[in-house]
Design a protein around this motif. Sequence first.
Motif, PDB file in Angstrom:
ATOM      1  N   ILE A  28       0.866  -1.175   0.000  1.00 29.31           N
ATOM      2  CA  ILE A  28       0.000   0.000   0.000  1.00 29.31           C
ATOM      3  C   ILE A  28       0.907   1.231   0.000  1.00 29.31           C
TER       4      ILE A  28
ATOM      5  N   ILE B  33      -1.714  -1.405  -3.985  1.00 30.22           N
ATOM      6  CA  ILE B  33      -2.848  -0.547  -3.695  1.00 30.22           C
ATOM      7  C   ILE B  33      -2.317   0.862  -3.420  1.00 30.22           C
TER       8      ILE B  33
ATOM      9  N   TYR C 219      -3.137   4.937  -2.462  1.00 28.40           N
ATOM     10  CA  TYR C 219      -4.089   5.933  -1.987  1.00 28.40           C
ATOM     11  C   TYR C 219      -3.647   7.292  -2.521  1.00 28.40           C
TER      12      TYR C 219
ATOM     13  N   LYS D 107      -2.713   9.464   5.184  1.00 30.85           N
ATOM     14  CA  LYS D 107      -3.468   8.354   4.604  1.00 30.85           C
ATOM     15  C   LYS D 107      -4.931   8.368   5.040  1.00 30.85           C
TER      16      LYS D 107
ATOM     17  N   ALA E 119      -7.345  10.083   2.762  1.00 27.31           N
ATOM     18  CA  ALA E 119      -7.490   9.620   1.373  1.00 27.31           C
ATOM     19  C   ALA E 119      -8.909   9.124   1.112  1.00 27.31           C
TER      20      ALA E 119
ATOM     21  N   TRP F 264      -8.876   5.359  -3.806  1.00 27.31           N
ATOM     22  CA  TRP F 264      -7.957   4.224  -3.728  1.00 27.31           C
ATOM     23  C   TRP F 264      -7.905   3.539  -5.091  1.00 27.31           C
TER      24      TRP F 264
ATOM     25  N   LYS G 224      -6.025   0.323  -7.597  1.00 32.98           N
ATOM     26  CA  LYS G 224      -5.284  -0.934  -7.679  1.00 32.98           C
ATOM     27  C   LYS G 224      -4.501  -0.958  -8.982  1.00 32.98           C
TER      28      LYS G 224
ATOM     29  N   ARG H 119     -10.134   1.823 -10.040  1.00 35.76           N
ATOM     30  CA  ARG H 119     -10.627   2.241  -8.731  1.00 35.76           C
ATOM     31  C   ARG H 119     -10.934   1.015  -7.874  1.00 35.76           C
ATOM     32  N   CYS H 120     -10.715   1.124  -6.585  1.00 39.30           N
ATOM     33  CA  CYS H 120     -11.085   0.069  -5.658  1.00 39.30           C
ATOM     34  C   CYS H 120     -11.528   0.697  -4.346  1.00 39.30           C
TER      35      CYS H 120
ATOM     36  N   ARG I 131     -11.548   1.426  -0.247  1.00 38.72           N
ATOM     37  CA  ARG I 131     -10.492   1.743   0.712  1.00 38.72           C
ATOM     38  C   ARG I 131      -9.854   0.465   1.229  1.00 38.72           C
TER      39      ARG I 131
ATOM     40  N   GLY J 122      -8.237  -1.657  -0.655  1.00 37.04           N
ATOM     41  CA  GLY J 122      -7.898  -2.532  -1.774  1.00 37.04           C
ATOM     42  C   GLY J 122      -8.928  -3.559  -2.177  1.00 37.04           C
TER      43      GLY J 122
END
Length: 207
Positions: free
Chosen positions: A3, A66, A68, A105, A108, A111, A113, A198-199, A201, A203
Amino acid sequence: MSIKPILFNTEMVRAILDGRKSCTRRIVKHDVEAILNSPYHKEHPEVEDEQIISKLCIPPYQPGDILYVRETFIQAAANIFWYKADDKLWMSKDLLWKPSIHMPKKAARIWLKVTDVRVERLQEITEEQACMEGTDPWDEACYENNGWHPTLSDPDSGGDPNMIDGFHKLWNSTIKKSDLDYYGWSANPWVWVIEFERCERGGVDER
């Protein structure tokens, strides 16, 4: 899987939120010329430059990572954050926005991927990839070499936008003037091409 943070300017944050951006290019921060002139390259002339760079350089991100997004923000309360990319009418023009580099973080909201990472020359970008970069199809730079300019009343008055020309302008706008000779469009630097989706929060895929 790691991350990690990734920085985007306000324009690109809006492009991600709009679903127009799913790719970003970042400068290869190694001495590429030294790598291409290394003993390894001389011993293996059959190996493509891209393969050698990929082998000897460490990309900033890997598929599966992943990310942010760090963006320009302000902390309005203990756990309440406002984001410049939202550009709400009620937001004062005098707000003391904090640079994206300082965003924690916990603030954020976007998120990502990483789905693919590869290396190439900047000018190898295709029209499709220029679209994936979040290039604005209404930017005048997309039409300067077409001899026509679309209007809101007649957007189809002459042809399709040249998205690579638009990306050319977009890329140079992110480079310091003092660095244009080294990293600008005309310099055609080596870049990491990082594709993402996009994913949620942390991941977890949205699908």
